[in-house]
Design an enzyme around this catalytic site. Structure first.
Site, PDB file in Angstrom:
ATOM      1  N   SER A  34      44.771  23.975  36.603  1.00 24.35           N
ATOM      2  CA  SER A  34      46.107  24.319  37.080  1.00 24.35           C
ATOM      3  C   SER A  34      46.495  23.620  38.374  1.00 24.35           C
ATOM      4  O   SER A  34      47.657  23.640  38.762  1.00 24.35           O
ATOM      5  CB  SER A  34      46.232  25.829  37.274  1.00 24.35           C
ATOM      6  OG  SER A  34      45.414  26.255  38.347  1.00 24.35           O
ATOM      7  N   LYS A  78      45.006  28.007  44.112  1.00 25.81           N
ATOM      8  CA  LYS A  78      46.446  27.738  44.027  1.00 25.81           C
ATOM      9  C   LYS A  78      46.956  27.251  45.381  1.00 25.81           C
ATOM     10  O   LYS A  78      46.274  27.346  46.391  1.00 25.81           O
ATOM     11  CB  LYS A  78      47.229  29.002  43.636  1.00 25.81           C
ATOM     12  CG  LYS A  78      46.762  29.696  42.379  1.00 25.81           C
ATOM     13  CD  LYS A  78      47.048  28.907  41.130  1.00 25.81           C
ATOM     14  CE  LYS A  78      46.494  29.666  39.923  1.00 25.81           C
ATOM     15  NZ  LYS A  78      46.252  28.820  38.797  1.00 25.81           N
TER      16      LYS A  78
END
Length: 168
Positions: A34, A78
């Site tokens: 991601s 993230k």
């Protein structure tokens, strides 16, 4: 006297290796994609676990955190997009913080989704993966509480071809 000094130095080195370093730095193997292309699946990273004791997370920081839902398993990696009290929205593939678009040179493909305006919780951070359309992140309606943040990613150390510091 010389032997006592040598023993003290050895004890200091051992204490540093076994107690101080693990309390301040941790390594992880990235198991998701991601954050591509910035951080890729299979990369090994170092995380500073003590930096946020002295400073607050900043927009652009790449963080490791424990997900709120235990079923998600491993810690997430993230990028911090919005800070406590800020409003964030995504439309036309662009992120707006407090109504102003932000520059994101690390994203190779804009978001193909819309996120209505929301205000980040006072103790939270709004996070997104750099691979915007391939990430489980805050667009699903949750933010990261400060106490769930493990630390800030500062180094990719493996594979050697990807060795580099991780910045904004």
């Amino acid at each position: 006297m010389k032997n006592i000094r040598i023993i003290a130095i050895c004890v200091g080195v051992v204490a540093t290796i076994f107690f101080i370093l693990p309390a301040s730095i941790q390594n992880y193997k990235v198991v998701e994609d991601s954050m591509a292309p910035s951080i890729q699946q299979g990369d090994y990273i170092c995380v500073s676990k003590i930096i946020y004791r002295f400073v607050s997370p900043q927009r652009g920081d790449v963080i490791v955190f424990r997900p709120q839902r235990p079923k998600w398993g491993a810690p997430f990696i993230k990028r911090v997009i919005a800070l406590p009290g800020e409003s964030v929205e995504i439309r036309d593939g662009r992120i707006r913080i407090n109504g102003i678009g932000i520059d994101e040179p690390y994203v190779i493909q804009p978001a193909r989704y819309v996120l209505p305006r929301l205000v980040v919780a006072p103790d939270g951070c709004f996070v997104l993966g750099d691979s915007r359309n391939n990430s489980v992140d805050s667009r699903e309606g949750w933010t990261v509480p400060r106490q769930n943040i493990v630390g800030k990613v500062w180094l990719i150390y493996w594979p050697p071809s990807r060795l580099r510091l991780v910045g904004h």
